[in-house]
Design a protein around this motif. Structure first.
Motif, PDB file in Angstrom:
ATOM      1  N   VAL A   1     -19.349  84.949 -14.046  1.00 22.94           N
ATOM      2  CA  VAL A   1     -19.372  84.249 -12.762  1.00 22.94           C
ATOM      3  C   VAL A   1     -17.977  83.847 -12.299  1.00 22.94           C
ATOM      4  N   ASP A   2     -16.991  83.986 -13.157  1.00 20.51           N
ATOM      5  CA  ASP A   2     -15.611  83.736 -12.755  1.00 20.51           C
ATOM      6  C   ASP A   2     -14.699  84.234 -13.866  1.00 20.51           C
ATOM      7  N   THR A   3     -13.458  84.505 -13.513  1.00 19.32           N
ATOM      8  CA  THR A   3     -12.489  84.977 -14.492  1.00 19.32           C
ATOM      9  C   THR A   3     -11.093  84.716 -13.951  1.00 19.32           C
ATOM     10  N   THR A   4     -10.098  84.770 -14.843  1.00 14.94           N
ATOM     11  CA  THR A   4      -8.755  84.349 -14.436  1.00 14.94           C
ATOM     12  C   THR A   4      -7.916  85.481 -13.863  1.00 14.94           C
ATOM     13  N   MET A   5      -8.145  86.722 -14.285  1.00  9.91           N
ATOM     14  CA  MET A   5      -7.436  87.831 -13.660  1.00  9.91           C
ATOM     15  C   MET A   5      -8.036  88.103 -12.288  1.00  9.91           C
ATOM     16  N   GLY A   6      -7.302  88.813 -11.446  1.00 10.58           N
ATOM     17  CA  GLY A   6      -7.747  88.940 -10.063  1.00 10.58           C
ATOM     18  C   GLY A   6      -7.843  90.354  -9.558  1.00 10.58           C
ATOM     19  N   HIS A   7      -7.126  90.646  -8.474  1.00  4.28           N
ATOM     20  CA  HIS A   7      -7.099  91.988  -7.901  1.00  4.28           C
ATOM     21  C   HIS A   7      -6.425  92.964  -8.861  1.00  4.28           C
ATOM     22  N   THR A   8      -5.488  92.436  -9.643  1.00  4.95           N
ATOM     23  CA  THR A   8      -4.817  93.189 -10.690  1.00  4.95           C
ATOM     24  C   THR A   8      -4.830  92.349 -11.964  1.00  4.95           C
ATOM     25  N   PRO A   9      -4.427  92.928 -13.100  1.00  7.44           N
ATOM     26  CA  PRO A   9      -4.377  92.151 -14.343  1.00  7.44           C
ATOM     27  C   PRO A   9      -3.153  91.250 -14.459  1.00  7.44           C
TER      28      PRO A   9
ATOM     29  N   VAL B   1      -9.070  77.001 -18.702  1.00  9.43           N
ATOM     30  CA  VAL B   1     -10.342  76.815 -19.412  1.00  9.43           C
ATOM     31  C   VAL B   1     -11.180  75.785 -18.680  1.00  9.43           C
ATOM     32  N   ALA B   2     -10.547  74.690 -18.273  1.00  4.75           N
ATOM     33  CA  ALA B   2     -11.282  73.653 -17.537  1.00  4.75           C
ATOM     34  C   ALA B   2     -11.841  74.214 -16.233  1.00  4.75           C
ATOM     35  N   ALA B   3     -11.097  75.085 -15.561  1.00  3.80           N
ATOM     36  CA  ALA B   3     -11.586  75.696 -14.331  1.00  3.80           C
ATOM     37  C   ALA B   3     -12.804  76.575 -14.597  1.00  3.80           C
TER      38      ALA B   3
END
Length: 356
Positions: free
Chosen positions: A185-193, A272-274
Motif C-alpha cells: 500500500v506504500d513504499t519509499t522508492m518512487g518513479h525510479t529506484p 519506517v514511521a511513514a
C-alpha cells in the motif's frame, strides 16, 4: 520443473538453479562473465529461465514470456533504473543466446506494488507529466518485499492476510514497504529506484528543486545523474558504498562514517514511521537484504528510535540471528524478525505458475 533464476544487479549476476524449492546449484559472477556461466548449463539445460527485471513500466504487471518485442520495450525503460535495467537486459540476451530453446520469463520488481492506492502513487505534478510521461510511484524490490512479508507471517505464526507489516529491505539498494494484509500500500522508492532511503551510492529523497538548481549552476545532466545514482549516498558521505566498511570506520571514531550512519538512521526511522502511518498501525517489522540480515548493530540502532511504535529487540536474539529469526523482545506490541531474502524462490514460482 527446473528453473534457472538470473538476478542481475549493478555489479554481479546471481544464478540459481532450482528443482522445485531445492537449490541445485548457485553462482555469482561479474556481468561480463555471465555468458560463460550460462554456457556451462547448455549440456543439461533447465526447463525455463526466470529473470529479475527491476522496472516493468506501466505495461508489465506480472510475469511475462520474453520475445523480441518485450526486450525492446524493457530496453526503453533503461533511464528509469539506470543501475539495474541495463545489466538485467544484458544477462537476458545472453541467456536467450546460450539457451535458445528454453522459455525465458521476465519477473518484475514493480509488479508487487500495483496494489498501491492512487493517494500513495500519485505525484502532485502537471497532468501531462502524469498522463503522457507516466510519472508516478512505481516502487521496487517487490519480489523481495512480497517474500519477506509472507515469510514474516510464518515466523510469527500468523497468516500474512491478517498482518500489517513493514518490510525493511536494506542493502546497497534499499527500500521500505508497507504491506497491509499481503498487499503493498506504500513504499519509499518512487518513479525510479533513486528515492527514499540513503543507499550505497544513491542519496534517496531530495528537495526536487536541487537538480534544476545544479543545472542552472552549470552542471550537465550527466553530472547530476551521476551524483544522484552513482556518487551519492554512503559513498558521498563516507567515501565508500560498502556499509560494512562504514560501520567499521564509525566504530573506530571516523567522523565522516559516523555522520553517514547518523544520516542513514535518521532517514530510515522517519520513513519506517511513514510506512506505519500508511498501515494505521504495526504488527511486524521485518528486516531483509544484505544490511538488514547481517548488521545487528544497525537493526538495534533503527529499532531503538522506534519504541513509540511498539517495537523492541531482544539483544541476545538480535546478536545471534543467522538467517530467518524472531529477534523481538517478549511482550513487545509488534514483532520484529529477520528474513533471508529469497527472490529466487519467488521468481521460480512465478515462472512455474505462468508456464503451467
Amino acid at each position: 520443473m527446473r528453473v534457472l533464476v538470473v538476478n542481475a544487479g549493478s555489479s554481479t549476476v546471481k544464478l540459481a538453479l532450482l528443482d522445485g524449492d531445492e537449490l541445485v546449484k548457485q553462482n555469482s559472477v561479474d556481468p561480463g562473465d555471465a555468458r560463460d556461466a550460462l554456457a556451462d548449463l547448455v549440456s543439461d539445460p533447465p526447463d525455463a529461465v526466470g529473470h529479475r527485471i527491476v522496472h516493468g513500466g506501466s505495461r508489465f504487471t506480472g510475469p511475462t514470456v520474453v520475445d523480441d518485442e518485450v526486450v525492446d520495450e524493457l530496453d526503453a525503460l533503461r533511464a528509469l533504473a539506470p543501475l539495474h535495467q541495463g545489466p538485467a537486459l544484458d544477462a537476458l540476451r545472453q541467456a536467450r543466446d546460450a539457451l535458445p530453446g528454453v522459455p525465458q520469463v521476465a519477473c518484475f520488481d514493480t509488479a508487487f506494488h500495483r496494489t498501491i492506492p492512487a493517494a500513495a502513487s500519485t505525484y502532485a505534478i502537471p497532468a501531462r507529466w502524469r498522463d503522457e510521461f507516466g510519472v508516478h510511484r512505481y516502487g521496487f524490490h517487490g519480489l523481495a518485499h512480497g517474500w519477506a512479508s509472507r515469510r514474516a507471517g510464518e515466523l510469527v505464526g500468523r497468516p500474512v492476510g491478517e498482518l500489517r507489516t513493514v518490510v525493511a529491505h536494506l542493502g546497497s539498494g534499499a527500500s521500505l514497504c508497507a504491506v497491509d494484509r499481503g498487499r503493498s500500500v506504500d513504499t519509499t522508492m518512487g518513479h525510479t529506484p533513486a528515492a527514499g532511503l540513503v543507499m550505497g551510492s544513491r542519496g534517496g529523497d531530495l528537495d526536487p528543486a536541487v537538480p534544476t538548481y545544479l543545472l542552472g549552476r552549470g552542471l550537465t545532466p550527466g553530472e547530476v545523474d551521476e551524483g544522484l545514482n552513482r556518487a551519492g549516498g554512503l559513498k558521498a558521505l563516507a567515501g565508500t558504498s560498502d556499509m560494512r566498511e562504514v560501520v567499521a570506520r564509525a566504530d573506530a571514531g571516523d567522523p565522516d562514517a559516523t555522520l553517514a550512519l547518523d544520516v542513514w538512521a535518521h532517514r530510515a526511522r522517519a520513513l519506517v514511521a511513514a510506512m506505519v502511518a500508511a498501515l494505521g498501525g504495526l504488527d511486524v517489522l521485518a528486516f531483509s537484504g544484505g544490511v538488514g540480515e547481517h548488521q545487528p548493530g544497525l537493526r538495534a540502532r533503527l529499532v531503538d528510535g522506534l519504541g513509540f511504535l511498539g517495537v523492541a529487540l531482544d539483544p541476545a536474539r538480535n546478536a545471534a540471528a543467522d538467517g530467518d529469526a524472531v529477534i523481538g523482545a517478549d511482550g513487545a506490541a509488534a514483532a520484529t524478525v529477520v528474513v533471508h531474502a529469497r527472490e529466487d524462490l519467488v521468481i521460480a514460482g512465478e515462472v512455474r505458475q505462468l508456464l503451467g
